[in-house]
Design a protein around this motif. Structure first.
Motif, mmCIF file in Angstrom:
data_model
loop_
_atom_site.group_PDB
_atom_site.id
_atom_site.type_symbol
_atom_site.label_atom_id
_atom_site.label_comp_id
_atom_site.label_asym_id
_atom_site.label_seq_id
_atom_site.Cartn_x
_atom_site.Cartn_y
_atom_site.Cartn_z
ATOM 1 N N ASN A 78 0.866 -1.186 0.037
ATOM 2 C CA ASN A 78 0.001 0.037 0.075
ATOM 3 C C ASN A 78 0.877 1.439 0.000
ATOM 4 O O ASN A 78 1.818 1.335 0.709
ATOM 5 C CB ASN A 78 -0.881 -0.073 1.274
ATOM 6 C CG ASN A 78 -2.099 -0.885 1.307
ATOM 7 O OD1 ASN A 78 -2.587 -1.263 0.069
ATOM 8 N ND2 ASN A 78 -2.339 -1.521 2.406
ATOM 9 N N TYR A 79 0.275 2.153 -0.581
ATOM 10 C CA TYR A 79 1.266 3.549 -0.783
ATOM 11 C C TYR A 79 0.200 4.402 -0.400
ATOM 12 O O TYR A 79 -0.964 4.616 -1.091
ATOM 13 C CB TYR A 79 1.682 3.870 -2.253
ATOM 14 C CG TYR A 79 2.641 2.652 -2.638
ATOM 15 C CD1 TYR A 79 4.165 2.991 -2.538
ATOM 16 C CD2 TYR A 79 2.427 1.435 -3.196
ATOM 17 C CE1 TYR A 79 5.216 2.114 -3.088
ATOM 18 C CE2 TYR A 79 3.399 0.757 -3.677
ATOM 19 C CZ TYR A 79 4.583 0.892 -3.609
ATOM 20 O OH TYR A 79 5.675 -0.126 -3.854
ATOM 21 N N ARG A 80 0.515 5.435 0.581
ATOM 22 C CA ARG A 80 -0.167 6.550 1.111
ATOM 23 C C ARG A 80 0.761 7.862 0.462
ATOM 24 O O ARG A 80 1.902 7.973 1.136
ATOM 25 C CB ARG A 80 -0.675 6.618 2.418
ATOM 26 C CG ARG A 80 -1.729 5.785 2.665
ATOM 27 C CD ARG A 80 -2.356 5.936 3.916
ATOM 28 N NE ARG A 80 -1.495 5.969 5.029
ATOM 29 C CZ ARG A 80 -1.728 5.725 6.534
ATOM 30 N NH1 ARG A 80 -2.915 5.443 6.777
ATOM 31 N NH2 ARG A 80 -0.684 5.712 7.455
ATOM 32 N N LEU A 81 0.416 8.520 -0.366
ATOM 33 C CA LEU A 81 1.048 9.581 -0.924
ATOM 34 C C LEU A 81 0.456 10.846 -0.811
ATOM 35 O O LEU A 81 -0.917 10.955 -1.231
ATOM 36 C CB LEU A 81 1.522 9.368 -2.445
ATOM 37 C CG LEU A 81 2.434 7.958 -2.622
ATOM 38 C CD1 LEU A 81 2.830 7.877 -3.999
ATOM 39 C CD2 LEU A 81 3.786 8.174 -1.872
ATOM 40 N N VAL A 82 1.100 11.958 -0.684
ATOM 41 C CA VAL A 82 0.463 13.456 -0.791
ATOM 42 C C VAL A 82 1.376 13.823 -1.948
ATOM 43 O O VAL A 82 2.491 13.889 -2.077
ATOM 44 C CB VAL A 82 0.698 14.184 0.519
ATOM 45 C CG1 VAL A 82 0.446 15.670 0.168
ATOM 46 C CG2 VAL A 82 0.056 13.729 1.663
ATOM 47 N N VAL A 83 0.372 14.191 -3.020
ATOM 48 C CA VAL A 83 0.988 14.623 -4.226
ATOM 49 C C VAL A 83 0.420 16.036 -4.728
ATOM 50 O O VAL A 83 -0.656 16.376 -4.367
ATOM 51 C CB VAL A 83 0.682 13.563 -5.459
ATOM 52 C CG1 VAL A 83 1.309 12.393 -5.143
ATOM 53 C CG2 VAL A 83 -1.039 13.577 -5.621
ATOM 54 N N ARG A 84 1.355 16.763 -5.366
ATOM 55 C CA ARG A 84 0.988 18.100 -5.851
ATOM 56 C C ARG A 84 0.806 17.922 -7.357
ATOM 57 O O ARG A 84 1.635 17.249 -8.004
ATOM 58 C CB ARG A 84 2.109 19.224 -5.602
ATOM 59 C CG ARG A 84 2.136 19.471 -4.250
ATOM 60 C CD ARG A 84 3.140 20.794 -3.988
ATOM 61 N NE ARG A 84 4.601 20.126 -4.353
ATOM 62 C CZ ARG A 84 5.248 20.583 -5.557
ATOM 63 N NH1 ARG A 84 4.916 21.556 -6.258
ATOM 64 N NH2 ARG A 84 6.555 19.993 -5.474
ATOM 65 N N VAL A 85 -0.121 18.702 -7.913
ATOM 66 C CA VAL A 85 -0.766 18.426 -9.254
ATOM 67 C C VAL A 85 -0.765 19.685 -9.814
ATOM 68 O O VAL A 85 -1.218 20.601 -9.180
ATOM 69 C CB VAL A 85 -1.828 17.507 -9.552
ATOM 70 C CG1 VAL A 85 -1.488 16.041 -9.157
ATOM 71 C CG2 VAL A 85 -3.125 18.089 -8.983
ATOM 72 N N SER A 86 -0.866 19.708 -11.268
ATOM 73 C CA SER A 86 -1.161 21.081 -11.843
ATOM 74 C C SER A 86 -2.336 20.453 -12.845
ATOM 75 O O SER A 86 -2.483 19.244 -13.309
ATOM 76 C CB SER A 86 -0.197 21.485 -12.805
ATOM 77 O OG SER A 86 0.201 20.726 -13.855
ATOM 78 N N GLY A 87 -3.147 21.427 -13.431
ATOM 79 C CA GLY A 87 -4.274 21.184 -14.449
ATOM 80 C C GLY A 87 -5.716 20.626 -13.709
ATOM 81 O O GLY A 87 -6.389 19.964 -14.583
ATOM 82 N N GLY A 88 -5.717 20.513 -12.327
ATOM 83 C CA GLY A 88 -6.784 19.721 -11.860
ATOM 84 C C GLY A 88 -7.522 20.816 -11.133
ATOM 85 O O GLY A 88 -7.319 21.905 -11.228
ATOM 86 N N PHE A 105 -4.119 6.863 -2.419
ATOM 87 C CA PHE A 105 -4.050 5.679 -1.672
ATOM 88 C C PHE A 105 -3.972 4.512 -2.893
ATOM 89 O O PHE A 105 -4.925 4.596 -3.472
ATOM 90 C CB PHE A 105 -5.061 5.376 -0.778
ATOM 91 C CG PHE A 105 -5.026 4.172 -0.089
ATOM 92 C CD1 PHE A 105 -3.684 3.536 0.200
ATOM 93 C CD2 PHE A 105 -6.200 3.550 0.571
ATOM 94 C CE1 PHE A 105 -3.762 2.378 0.951
ATOM 95 C CE2 PHE A 105 -6.028 2.423 1.487
ATOM 96 C CZ PHE A 105 -4.803 1.888 1.507
ATOM 97 N N VAL A 106 -2.662 3.947 -3.145
ATOM 98 C CA VAL A 106 -2.393 2.871 -4.255
ATOM 99 C C VAL A 106 -1.988 1.695 -3.412
ATOM 100 O O VAL A 106 -1.351 1.622 -2.428
ATOM 101 C CB VAL A 106 -1.432 3.454 -5.102
ATOM 102 C CG1 VAL A 106 -1.109 2.581 -6.345
ATOM 103 C CG2 VAL A 106 -1.809 4.959 -5.689
ATOM 104 N N TRP A 107 -2.494 0.514 -4.105
ATOM 105 C CA TRP A 107 -2.049 -0.695 -3.760
ATOM 106 C C TRP A 107 -1.278 -1.379 -5.157
ATOM 107 O O TRP A 107 -1.781 -1.355 -6.345
ATOM 108 C CB TRP A 107 -2.973 -1.727 -3.433
ATOM 109 C CG TRP A 107 -2.414 -3.000 -3.196
ATOM 110 C CD1 TRP A 107 -1.829 -3.562 -2.021
ATOM 111 C CD2 TRP A 107 -2.297 -4.040 -4.293
ATOM 112 N NE1 TRP A 107 -1.529 -5.012 -2.460
ATOM 113 C CE2 TRP A 107 -1.911 -5.316 -3.915
ATOM 114 C CE3 TRP A 107 -3.175 -4.194 -5.478
ATOM 115 C CZ2 TRP A 107 -1.755 -6.626 -4.369
ATOM 116 C CZ3 TRP A 107 -2.918 -5.454 -6.204
ATOM 117 C CH2 TRP A 107 -2.291 -6.462 -5.469
ATOM 118 N N GLY A 108 -0.152 -2.005 -5.103
ATOM 119 C CA GLY A 108 0.309 -2.448 -6.275
ATOM 120 C C GLY A 108 1.563 -3.568 -5.806
ATOM 121 O O GLY A 108 2.126 -3.538 -4.675
#
Length: 123
Positions: free
Chosen positions: A86-96, A104-107
């Motif tokens: 599991n990955y819990r990430l805080v991400v910054r984006v543009s264009g949203g 929250f991603v699993w892989g």
């Protein structure tokens, strides 16, 4: 594992999941298992960047915010779960609609087994 070896399965998983995902906002995250979360030591690690890129792409495609792009990872945690992580990430984006999200991603690294459980704006 070299980052270039991870890229192809991750990109393919992005497109496969995008075609089967109706709306990323409606995902319900599974209950987290009892094991501990480990802080991400380096948010610029290629693996962490690829997981963040996957989350942003799936969310952008499923919500038709096609101009959304990853700017960077602010922080994150990982946790072993169900043969992967599991990955819990805080991400910054543009264009949203917003500029910062909790993803929250699993892989399983090196495979096409990836799921975006949630992608919610931070306030």
């Amino acid at each position: 594992m070299r980052p270039s070896l991870l890229l192809a399965p991750l990109l393919l998983a992005t497109f496969l999941l995008a075609t089967t995902t109706a709306d990323a906002q409606n995902y319900t995250a599974p209950p987290p298992p009892a094991s501990n979360w480990t802080p991400v030591a380096d948010v610029n690690d290629p693996t962490i960047q690829q997981v963040a890129q996957f989350a942003v792409r799936i969310y952008a495609l499923s919500t038709k915010q096609l101009r959304m792009q990853l700017l960077g990872v602010v922080s994150g945690e990982t946790q072993p779960y169900d043969g992967g992580y599991n990955y819990r990430l805080v991400v910054r984006v543009s264009g949203g609609k917003n500029t910062q999200y909790d993803a929250f991603v699993w892989g399983i690294l090196g495979t096409m087994s990836w799921k975006l459980w949630s992608f919610t704006p931070t306030y």
